[in-house]
Write a protein that holds these residues in place. Structure first.
Motif, PDB file in Angstrom:
ATOM      1  N   SER A 389       1.000  -0.993  -0.041  1.00  0.00           N
ATOM      2  CA  SER A 389      -0.164   0.022   0.127  1.00  0.00           C
ATOM      3  C   SER A 389       0.846   1.146   0.185  1.00  0.00           C
ATOM      4  O   SER A 389       2.027   1.266   0.440  1.00  0.00           O
ATOM      5  N   THR A 390       0.281   2.425  -0.481  1.00  0.00           N
ATOM      6  CA  THR A 390       1.011   3.521  -0.506  1.00  0.00           C
ATOM      7  C   THR A 390       1.672   3.866   0.918  1.00  0.00           C
ATOM      8  O   THR A 390       0.202   3.977   1.835  1.00  0.00           O
ATOM      9  N   PHE A 391       2.689   4.291   1.080  1.00  0.00           N
ATOM     10  CA  PHE A 391       3.097   5.072   2.423  1.00  0.00           C
ATOM     11  C   PHE A 391       3.867   6.243   2.313  1.00  0.00           C
ATOM     12  O   PHE A 391       4.841   6.336   1.441  1.00  0.00           O
ATOM     13  N   PRO A 392       3.545   7.274   3.155  1.00  0.00           N
ATOM     14  CA  PRO A 392       2.837   7.412   4.217  1.00  0.00           C
ATOM     15  C   PRO A 392       1.193   7.919   3.466  1.00  0.00           C
ATOM     16  O   PRO A 392       1.474   8.502   2.549  1.00  0.00           O
ATOM     17  N   SER A 393       0.284   7.834   4.345  1.00  0.00           N
ATOM     18  CA  SER A 393      -0.865   8.672   3.932  1.00  0.00           C
ATOM     19  C   SER A 393      -0.980  10.053   3.992  1.00  0.00           C
ATOM     20  O   SER A 393       0.116  10.525   4.634  1.00  0.00           O
ATOM     21  N   GLN A 394      -1.662  10.814   3.665  1.00  0.00           N
ATOM     22  CA  GLN A 394      -1.491  12.375   3.684  1.00  0.00           C
ATOM     23  C   GLN A 394      -1.141  12.899   5.018  1.00  0.00           C
ATOM     24  O   GLN A 394      -0.499  13.844   5.079  1.00  0.00           O
ATOM     25  N   LYS A 395      -2.067  12.476   5.910  1.00  0.00           N
ATOM     26  CA  LYS A 395      -2.090  12.825   7.353  1.00  0.00           C
ATOM     27  C   LYS A 395      -0.682  12.291   7.883  1.00  0.00           C
ATOM     28  O   LYS A 395      -0.085  13.264   8.503  1.00  0.00           O
ATOM     29  N   ALA A 396      -0.330  11.041   7.580  1.00  0.00           N
ATOM     30  CA  ALA A 396       0.843  10.604   8.202  1.00  0.00           C
ATOM     31  C   ALA A 396       2.033  11.096   7.638  1.00  0.00           C
ATOM     32  O   ALA A 396       3.013  11.323   8.300  1.00  0.00           O
ATOM     33  N   LEU A 397       2.008  11.823   6.353  1.00  0.00           N
ATOM     34  CA  LEU A 397       3.011  12.397   5.780  1.00  0.00           C
ATOM     35  C   LEU A 397       3.548  13.551   6.413  1.00  0.00           C
ATOM     36  O   LEU A 397       4.428  13.817   6.454  1.00  0.00           O
ATOM     37  N   LYS A 398       2.327  14.310   6.731  1.00  0.00           N
ATOM     38  CA  LYS A 398       2.626  15.800   7.515  1.00  0.00           C
ATOM     39  C   LYS A 398       3.194  15.354   8.888  1.00  0.00           C
ATOM     40  O   LYS A 398       4.223  16.019   9.321  1.00  0.00           O
ATOM     41  N   HIS A 399       2.865  14.262   9.467  1.00  0.00           N
ATOM     42  CA  HIS A 399       3.371  13.941  10.907  1.00  0.00           C
ATOM     43  C   HIS A 399       5.058  13.564  10.878  1.00  0.00           C
ATOM     44  O   HIS A 399       5.689  14.186  11.558  1.00  0.00           O
ATOM     45  N   LEU A 400       5.035  12.583   9.822  1.00  0.00           N
ATOM     46  CA  LEU A 400       6.572  12.144   9.704  1.00  0.00           C
ATOM     47  C   LEU A 400       7.445  13.384   8.992  1.00  0.00           C
ATOM     48  O   LEU A 400       8.679  13.384   9.598  1.00  0.00           O
ATOM     49  N   SER A 401       7.075  14.123   8.587  1.00  0.00           N
ATOM     50  CA  SER A 401       7.807  15.341   7.721  1.00  0.00           C
ATOM     51  C   SER A 401       8.043  16.043   8.943  1.00  0.00           C
ATOM     52  O   SER A 401       9.335  16.688   8.796  1.00  0.00           O
ATOM     53  N   LYS A 402       7.122  16.274   9.786  1.00  0.00           N
ATOM     54  CA  LYS A 402       7.513  17.211  11.021  1.00  0.00           C
ATOM     55  C   LYS A 402       8.408  16.611  12.153  1.00  0.00           C
ATOM     56  O   LYS A 402       9.497  17.162  12.442  1.00  0.00           O
ATOM     57  N   LYS A 403       8.168  15.288  12.028  1.00  0.00           N
ATOM     58  CA  LYS A 403       8.931  14.635  13.107  1.00  0.00           C
ATOM     59  C   LYS A 403      10.351  14.411  12.533  1.00  0.00           C
ATOM     60  O   LYS A 403      11.416  14.430  13.284  1.00  0.00           O
ATOM     61  N   LEU A 404      10.702  14.235  11.277  1.00  0.00           N
ATOM     62  CA  LEU A 404      12.012  14.149  10.789  1.00  0.00           C
ATOM     63  C   LEU A 404      12.597  15.352  10.303  1.00  0.00           C
ATOM     64  O   LEU A 404      13.745  15.272  10.016  1.00  0.00           O
ATOM     65  N   ASN A 405      11.754  16.326  10.280  1.00  0.00           N
ATOM     66  CA  ASN A 405      12.498  17.680   9.986  1.00  0.00           C
ATOM     67  C   ASN A 405      12.720  17.478   8.532  1.00  0.00           C
ATOM     68  O   ASN A 405      13.951  17.926   8.085  1.00  0.00           O
ATOM     69  N   GLN A 406      12.156  16.827   7.873  1.00  0.00           N
ATOM     70  CA  GLN A 406      12.163  16.908   6.136  1.00  0.00           C
ATOM     71  C   GLN A 406      11.108  17.171   5.458  1.00  0.00           C
ATOM     72  O   GLN A 406       9.948  17.123   5.924  1.00  0.00           O
ATOM     73  N   SER A 407      11.259  17.452   4.347  1.00  0.00           N
ATOM     74  CA  SER A 407      10.211  17.835   3.507  1.00  0.00           C
ATOM     75  C   SER A 407       9.515  16.439   3.075  1.00  0.00           C
ATOM     76  O   SER A 407       9.805  15.379   3.246  1.00  0.00           O
ATOM     77  N   GLN A 408       7.963  16.822   2.666  1.00  0.00           N
ATOM     78  CA  GLN A 408       7.526  15.571   2.317  1.00  0.00           C
ATOM     79  C   GLN A 408       7.725  14.658   1.248  1.00  0.00           C
ATOM     80  O   GLN A 408       7.464  13.490   1.119  1.00  0.00           O
ATOM     81  N   GLU A 409       8.396  15.457   0.311  1.00  0.00           N
ATOM     82  CA  GLU A 409       8.873  14.733  -1.081  1.00  0.00           C
ATOM     83  C   GLU A 409      10.137  13.777  -0.368  1.00  0.00           C
ATOM     84  O   GLU A 409       9.975  12.844  -0.958  1.00  0.00           O
ATOM     85  N   TYR A 410      10.901  14.166   0.685  1.00  0.00           N
ATOM     86  CA  TYR A 410      12.019  13.448   1.030  1.00  0.00           C
ATOM     87  C   TYR A 410      11.462  12.300   1.737  1.00  0.00           C
ATOM     88  O   TYR A 410      11.869  10.944   1.455  1.00  0.00           O
ATOM     89  N   VAL A 411      10.318  12.342   2.376  1.00  0.00           N
ATOM     90  CA  VAL A 411       9.735  11.295   3.232  1.00  0.00           C
ATOM     91  C   VAL A 411       8.918  10.046   2.076  1.00  0.00           C
ATOM     92  O   VAL A 411       9.337   9.006   2.402  1.00  0.00           O
ATOM     93  N   ARG A 412       8.496  10.534   1.216  1.00  0.00           N
ATOM     94  CA  ARG A 412       8.068   9.643  -0.066  1.00  0.00           C
ATOM     95  C   ARG A 412       9.152   8.898  -0.575  1.00  0.00           C
ATOM     96  O   ARG A 412       9.059   7.761  -1.076  1.00  0.00           O
ATOM     97  N   GLU A 413      10.440   9.680  -0.779  1.00  0.00           N
ATOM     98  CA  GLU A 413      11.547   8.866  -1.784  1.00  0.00           C
ATOM     99  C   GLU A 413      12.376   8.176  -0.928  1.00  0.00           C
ATOM    100  O   GLU A 413      13.185   7.678  -1.279  1.00  0.00           O
ATOM    101  N   ASN A 414      12.267   8.039   0.621  1.00  0.00           N
ATOM    102  CA  ASN A 414      13.200   7.485   1.265  1.00  0.00           C
ATOM    103  C   ASN A 414      12.848   6.574   2.323  1.00  0.00           C
ATOM    104  O   ASN A 414      13.512   5.542   2.691  1.00  0.00           O
TER     105      ASN A 414
END
Length: 505
Positions: A389-414
């Motif tokens: 399944s696609t990871f993360p979801s839109q809401k989780a994407l914002k949460h992980l982006s903030k948690k890792l201090n990285q962009s949403q694109e970085y989270v999707r690609e790594n």
């Protein structure tokens, strides 16, 4: 005088002469005694039907019972022959059984990054991709693609870096596992981390095994289905790279599920999880039991020097290691053993050609009982069903982006999320069994003898005794009577003199 001279002649011929001497001293029973012996055997034998041939006075009944006995004997011979032919084809049956248990062992899982090397390190040594393919050839025996430029660069590199250790380079500059690459680890509700993984070299460079045979977790058993190992990886695409010309064009994590007692085998068994996905893997434990030759192909007496349990993959590694050490005088660090480690010069000039020689001439084969590495008598596999399944979801994407201090694109690609769990708390046993055992063969033969002839082991002993007694008498006949007849026929004058002597007497 003639009877005294003959035993003396026999006594001069060793063991055969002694046997002849013993038989020559025995008297031959009269025809009446022999007929009485045959009659008594026919009446008293437990072989059904024979006495009916003798006791019946009617010729028609005698012929009838003779045909019945002969037909029964023919049928029992045919039946026993067919049973023996079937037995010596070594037939087997396969049984499948599902065992339900309260606790079950969790397998080992080995993870690797599909981008094998750190970008900064290989920028200085671009030839490392080509060299590692040569070194890792000992694991999967795949031919190196023809690359004259790479070969020339490799020769130049080896000439100028004679003390270069590719094992140390890859271990230091390959994929690593720490808090920046392993973001989350959960094993049945208990936190885990990089310390719970064991480093291992594979064709993918640095890999890490969870629940290895030497780890504490390998001794534990799980008691809940639907839960298991949950991991969140950061593959750092910008920090790790690979050579697309060699076929490494993906980004993500490749992993293989195997027994804690076996080394991981990625060739044909690896499962991939690309970046930006959540891989859910459900597994089952399957135990397979093979019969030894000639019923099956396994050899229960085979043992490996460098592995606790026998496996075909481990056997192939030891076989290649033996041939390489014999021909090159060194041992590749990716293969088991305690020999002198091969340097890159040896790898390029000796090990690689020897591996081609092994492959072409079939020096390390697997499968059948007469191959170098027959199948193991017992093996445990973990067939897997995987969904994405696609990871993360839109809401989780914002949460992980903030948690890792990285962009949403970085989270999707790594980021890669992987879950591995049992579908049910049971395991399947597939067992190869002998279709006919020795006791079953004897019971079948005994049943055929009893059905058609009413015979048993006692009957067979009676028949053997009868045949042996008649053979014994025939031997005496040939040793005594035939020589006497021959002597009598060759000297008629002597026979006439003996006759005159008898008349005078």
């Amino acid at each position: 005088m003639d009877r005294i001279e003959k035993p003396k002649a026999y006594s001069q011929k060793g063991l055969l002469g002694k046997i002849k001497l013993y038989l020559s001293e025995k008297s031959l029973p009269s025809p009446t005694d022999r007929r009485k012996f045959d009659h008594d055997f026919a009446i008293s034998t437990s072989f059904h039907g024979v006495h009916n041939i003798l006791r019946n006075r009617s010729r028609t009944r005698k012929v009838f019972w003779l045909l019945v006995v002969l037909g029964s004997v023919a049928l029992v011979v045919w039946q026993i022959y067919s049973r023996l032919v079937n037995y010596f084809t070594w037939p087997t049956t396969t049984s499948v059984e599902v065992q339900y248990v309260e606790k079950i062992e969790f397998p080992a899982v080995t993870f690797c990054n599909l981008n094998r090397f750190q970008t900064e390190a290989v920028a200085k040594f671009g030839i490392i991709f080509f060299l590692w393919n040569i070194v890792s050839k000992v694991l999967h025996l795949q031919g190196i693609r023809n690359n004259s430029t790479g070969s020339k660069e490799a020769i130049d590199f080896l000439a100028s870096h004679q003390n270069f250790s590719i094992a140390e380079f890859v271990k230091k500059n390959g994929f690593y596992l720490n808090s920046s690459t392993l973001l989350e680890c959960d094993f049945f509700g208990k936190p885990c981390g990089p310390k719970d993984f064991a480093h291992i070299f594979t064709e993918y460079g640095n890999c890490f095994t969870f629940n290895h045979g030497e780890n504490i977790q390998a001794k534990e058993k799980v008691s809940v289905s639907g839960r298991g190992l949950s991991l969140l990886f950061n593959v750092h695409q910008a920090a790790f790279t690979d050579d697309p010309t060699l076929g490494f064009v993906d980004s993500g994590i490749i992993f293989v599920i195997h027994s804690p007692m076996k080394v991981p085998q990625f060739d044909g068994l690896g499962l991939s999880s690309p970046v930006g996905t959540h891989a859910r893997v459900t597994i089952r434990q399957v135990k397979t039991v093979h019969q030894e030759y000639p019923w099956g192909e396994c050899n229960p007496h085979l043992e490996l020097q460098n592995f606790r349990t026998y496996s075909t993959s481990g056997c192939l590694k030891e076989c290649r290691a033996w041939h390489i050490e014999k021909q090159c005088g060194c041992l590749p660090f990716l293969l088991p053993g305690n020999g002198v480690e091969c340097d890159l010069q040896k790898f390029y000039n000796c090990v690689s050609p020897i591996l081609d020689h092994i492959e072409v001439n079939g020096l390390c084969t697997m499968g059948t009982h007469n191959s170098s590495c027959p199948v193991s008598c017992e093996e445990t596999d973990y067939p897997a069903t995987i969904s994405y399944s696609t990871f993360p979801s839109q809401k989780a994407l914002k949460h992980l982006s903030k948690k890792l201090n990285q962009s949403q694109e970085y989270v999707r690609e790594n980021l890669v999320n992987i879950e591995i769990n049992y579908s049910d708390l049971n395991y399947k046993i597939t067992q190869q069994q002998k279709a006919v055992s020795v006791s079953e063969l004897l019971a079948d033969v005994g049943g055929q003898l009893g059905l058609f002839c009413g015979a048993s082991v006692i009957t067979i002993i009676e028949i053997i005794e009868y045949i042996f007694t008649n053979f014994y008498w025939i031997c005496i006949l040939f040793l005594l009577k035939i020589p006497e007849m021959t002597q009598g026929g060759s000297s008629p004058q002597k026979h006439l003199e003996n006759k005159n002597g008898i008349e005078e007497c």
